[in-house]
Design an enzyme around this catalytic site. Structure first.
Site, PDB file in Angstrom:
ATOM      1  N   ARG A  83      -4.264  11.897   9.447  1.00 35.71           N
ATOM      2  CA  ARG A  83      -3.347  11.571   8.106  1.00 35.71           C
ATOM      3  C   ARG A  83      -4.458  12.450   6.644  1.00 35.71           C
ATOM      4  NH1 ARG A  83      -2.865   6.008   5.545  1.00 35.71           N
ATOM      5  NH2 ARG A  83      -1.846   7.371   3.283  1.00 35.71           N
ATOM      6  N   HIS A 127      -1.693  10.336  -3.075  1.00 35.92           N
ATOM      7  CA  HIS A 127      -2.600   9.277  -2.740  1.00 35.92           C
ATOM      8  C   HIS A 127      -2.708   8.621  -3.799  1.00 35.92           C
ATOM      9  CE1 HIS A 127      -4.241   6.760   1.145  1.00 35.92           C
ATOM     10  NE2 HIS A 127      -4.982   6.837  -0.118  1.00 35.92           N
ATOM     11  N   ASN A 318       0.735   0.018   6.688  1.00 33.66           N
ATOM     12  CA  ASN A 318      -1.183   0.222   6.224  1.00 33.66           C
ATOM     13  C   ASN A 318      -1.100  -2.034   6.699  1.00 33.66           C
ATOM     14  OD1 ASN A 318      -1.289   2.529   5.916  1.00 33.66           O
ATOM     15  ND2 ASN A 318      -2.189   2.607   3.537  1.00 33.66           N
ATOM     16  N   TYR A 320      -4.343  -4.507   6.967  1.00 38.01           N
ATOM     17  CA  TYR A 320      -5.625  -5.022   7.473  1.00 38.01           C
ATOM     18  C   TYR A 320      -6.296  -6.067   7.560  1.00 38.01           C
ATOM     19  CZ  TYR A 320      -6.756   0.134   5.023  1.00 38.01           C
ATOM     20  OH  TYR A 320      -7.346   1.146   5.762  1.00 38.01           O
TER      21      TYR A 320
HETATM   22  C1  GBH Z   1      -6.280   1.235   1.562  1.00 41.29           C
HETATM   23  O1  GBH Z   1      -5.831   0.546   0.247  1.00 41.29           O
HETATM   24  C2  GBH Z   1      -6.110   2.447   0.706  1.00 41.29           C
HETATM   25  O2  GBH Z   1      -4.894   3.349   0.847  1.00 41.29           O
HETATM   26  C3  GBH Z   1      -7.080   3.848   0.645  1.00 41.29           C
HETATM   27  O3  GBH Z   1      -7.529   5.145  -0.021  1.00 41.29           O
HETATM   28  C4  GBH Z   1      -8.116   2.598   0.965  1.00 41.29           C
HETATM   29  O4  GBH Z   1      -9.162   3.307   1.116  1.00 41.29           O
HETATM   30  C5  GBH Z   1      -8.408   1.682   1.918  1.00 41.29           C
HETATM   31  O5  GBH Z   1      -6.789   0.436   1.807  1.00 41.29           O
HETATM   32  C6  GBH Z   1      -9.545   0.157   2.012  1.00 41.29           C
HETATM   33  O6  GBH Z   1      -9.366  -0.122   1.192  1.00 41.29           O
HETATM   34  O7  GBH Z   1      -6.637  -8.926  -3.937  1.00 41.29           O
HETATM   35  O8  GBH Z   1      -9.313  -8.835  -3.960  1.00 41.29           O
HETATM   36  O9  GBH Z   1      -7.509  -8.792  -1.946  1.00 41.29           O
HETATM   37  C7  GBH Z   1      -5.946  -1.244   0.311  1.00 41.29           C
HETATM   38  C8  GBH Z   1      -5.678  -1.466  -0.596  1.00 41.29           C
HETATM   39  C9  GBH Z   1      -7.953  -2.685  -1.314  1.00 41.29           C
HETATM   40  C10 GBH Z   1      -5.419  -3.225  -1.796  1.00 41.29           C
HETATM   41  C11 GBH Z   1      -7.756  -3.644  -1.291  1.00 41.29           C
HETATM   42  C12 GBH Z   1      -5.366  -4.626  -2.118  1.00 41.29           C
HETATM   43  C13 GBH Z   1      -7.284  -6.726  -2.255  1.00 41.29           C
HETATM   44  C14 GBH Z   1      -8.162  -6.904  -3.109  1.00 41.29           C
HETATM   45  N1  GBH Z   1      -5.820  -2.536  -0.817  1.00 41.29           N
HETATM   46  N2  GBH Z   1      -6.512  -5.584  -2.264  1.00 41.29           N
HETATM   47  S1  GBH Z   1      -7.897  -8.655  -3.235  1.00 41.29           S
END
Ligand code: GBH
Length: 504
Positions: A83, A127, A318, A320
């Site tokens: 991707r 993106h 997505n 995490y």
């Molecule tokens: C994804 O974003 C992206 O698509 C990718 O580009 C990126 O590299 C990957 O994940 C890893 O981060 O409020 O302190 O909990 C994830 C985007 C990043 C959005 C962290 C929410 C939370 C920070 N997220 N954020 S916090």
């Protein structure tokens, strides 16, 4: 070599697709090469204070010049699909509207190389790297006006035309939620528009966080739907590919067993996942958002709602991590309302019982991932309940991103290559995913690991590493396989599966 993976391909459906994911600005570098122009991330990353370690994506992983050896790494891993995203400002670098052939030729080379090596390209159109000239154009202002729709559709159509003979899986936009909230609310992502104060970081008051995140998400949703319409009408019958979009969400666990906290967790899911998926699967925003955001939430006209509903062939998710959500009772002054207060929930990683929601998976100051693989099946179950068996089953799901950063920032190479934590995290996700598919029959068709390489992790910079391969950004961007690369290779290998005797 002992077996690292508790799982194999046999634990997943027959045609399950395993891959890795990256994005253009995070890996390519070569930002002024072959006629590419600036995107909002080029401007944003060059403003002192915006990026944790002061780095930029100017070189990133230099993937632009190393794509051939990088696709070889993918072959070594044994993945089925990759991707990647297209840099809009490589294709349309200026206001003339002329296609930049050198930019087109780069993506042709990458796509041909992938196809040649038997790896399916999954192409994301957007993106996060809005061309700066569209952000600057007072008529367009990036995602802030509906005029962006025509521009996005034109860009999408150009890509379908140029690459659609070989690309059979399209993703319109990655994480509208992050674009809207982090770009226009917290201001931690480009274009850094923000009138709210987030955490300890004081931001310059430029945008209007009360309204902009909602307007931006609205226009991005409409752009998505319009691009899908064009693909379906003009390209799909002949090219026979499919098109979807990628939404992100944490899982939200109630802070306590109190009714208010249970509702708060539900509200957080609605304000994150359903904000984006409800319009796409049901044709309108969640009722809770219409109630709490009220007049600041744009309305979908009947025609827009019709165009949005069903505008995906698959849903990318997505996932995490998970957070606790606690109800906030205090009244907020109407003049300081914005996304974060509209949601009326306090987020955290410790519950009422004092338990940490999951093992910490990142450095203290910029880590936001807790190891909560159990949140993924919960999220899938929540989607099934919300969208009904019929809607849910009509839309296959791919996990478009999952992965974690290293626990420490200043790792020696030797230590970085020994990423047991990542192996544990990924084993957890895939174990839970496999069980969920077996137990509940969810139609999940793929898993894309974030990420192939240690890349430019947006505002966390180059020191925040998500890769299966370590990238030595100081010394020529050399790649080194981490333990997790060997783990993925073992999981995917069809031959060495039993013995764990895969050479790397
Ligand atoms: C994804 O974003 C992206 O698509 C990718 O580009 C990126 O590299 C990957 O994940 C890893 O981060 O409020 O302190 O909990 C994830 C985007 C990043 C959005 C962290 C929410 C939370 C920070 N997220 N954020 S916090």
């Amino acid at each position: 070599q002992p077996r690292l993976s508790e799982l194999s391909r046999d634990d997943f459906p027959a045609n399950f697709v395993f891959g890795v994911a990256t994005s253009a600005y995070q890996v390519e570098g070569a930002v002024l090469t072959d006629g590419r122009s600036m995107s909002i991330w080029d401007s944003f990353s060059h403003i002192p204070g915006n990026i944790y370690d002061g780095s930029t994506g100017d070189v990133a992983c230099d993937h632009y010049h190393r794509y051939k050896s990088d696709t070889q790494l993918m072959v070594d891993l044994g993945i089925d699909a990759y991707r990647l995203s297209i840099s809009w400002s490589r294709i349309f670098p200026d206001t003339t509207g002329a296609v930049n052939q050198a930019g087109v030729s780069f993506y042709n080379k990458v796509i041909n190389d992938l196809v040649h090596k038997g790896i399916k390209p999954y192409l994301t159109l957007y993106h996060w790297d809005m061309p700066q000239h569209l952000e600057n154009d007072p008529e367009v202002m990036g995602w802030r006006t509906k005029r962006i729709i025509t521009h996005f559709v034109h860009f999408a159509e150009t890509c379908f035309k140029l690459f659609g003979d070989r690309v059979k899986n399209w993703i319109t936009i990655n994480e509208i939620w992050s674009i809207a909230v982090d770009g226009y609310g917290f201001g931690t992502d480009a274009p850094g528009r923000c009138s709210a104060v987030s955490g300890t970081k004081k931001k310059v008051y430029t945008g209007d966080s009360a309204t902009e995140p909602y307007i931006v998400a609205h226009n991005a949703l409409l752009s998505h739907a319009a691009a899908v319409k064009v693909y379906r009408e003009k390209f799909q019958p002949e090219q026979k590919g499919r098109i979807g979009m990628v939404a992100n969400s944490k899982w939200y666990e109630p802070f306590s067993e109190q009714k208010e906290d249970i509702h708060a967790a539900e509200r957080c899911l609605e304000f994150e996942l359903a904000w984006i998926l409800d319009p796409i699967l049901m044709g309108d925003y969640p009722a809770s958002m219409r109630r709490f955001v009220a007049s600041r939430l744009p309305c979908l006209t009947e025609a827009e709602s019709k165009e949005l509903k069903g505008s995906v062939d698959f849903v990318g998710l997505n996932y995490y991590t998970a957070n606790y959500a606690q109800n906030i009772k205090e009244e907020v002054n109407p003049s300081s309302r914005w996304y974060s207060t509209d949601r009326q929930a306090k987020l955290g990683c410790v519950g009422a019982d004092g338990e940490l929601i999951g093992e910490t998976m990142g450095p203290a100051d910029i880590g936001w991932i807790y190891n909560c693989p159990w949140g993924l099946p919960k999220l899938l179950g929540w989607m099934e309940a919300r969208y009904g068996k019929r809607e849910f089953e009509a839309h296959p799901i791919i996990i478009a991103e999952n992965g974690c950063m290293d626990l420490e920032l200043d790792l020696s190479l030797k230590k970085a290559l020994h990423d047991e934590m990542r192996v544990k995290y990924l084993n957890g996700t895939l174990q839970h995913l496999s069980n969920a598919i077996k137990d509940y029959g969810y139609d999940v068709q793929g898993f894309f690991l974030w990420s192939l390489l240690d890349n430019f992790e947006w505002s966390s910079g180059l020191v925040c590493r998500f890769g299966l391969y370590y990238v030595d950004h100081q010394r020529g961007n050399r790649r080194y396989p981490k333990l997790s690369a060997r783990w993925y290779q073992q999981l995917l290998s069809r031959e060495g599966m039993q013995m764990g005797l895969v050479k790397t």
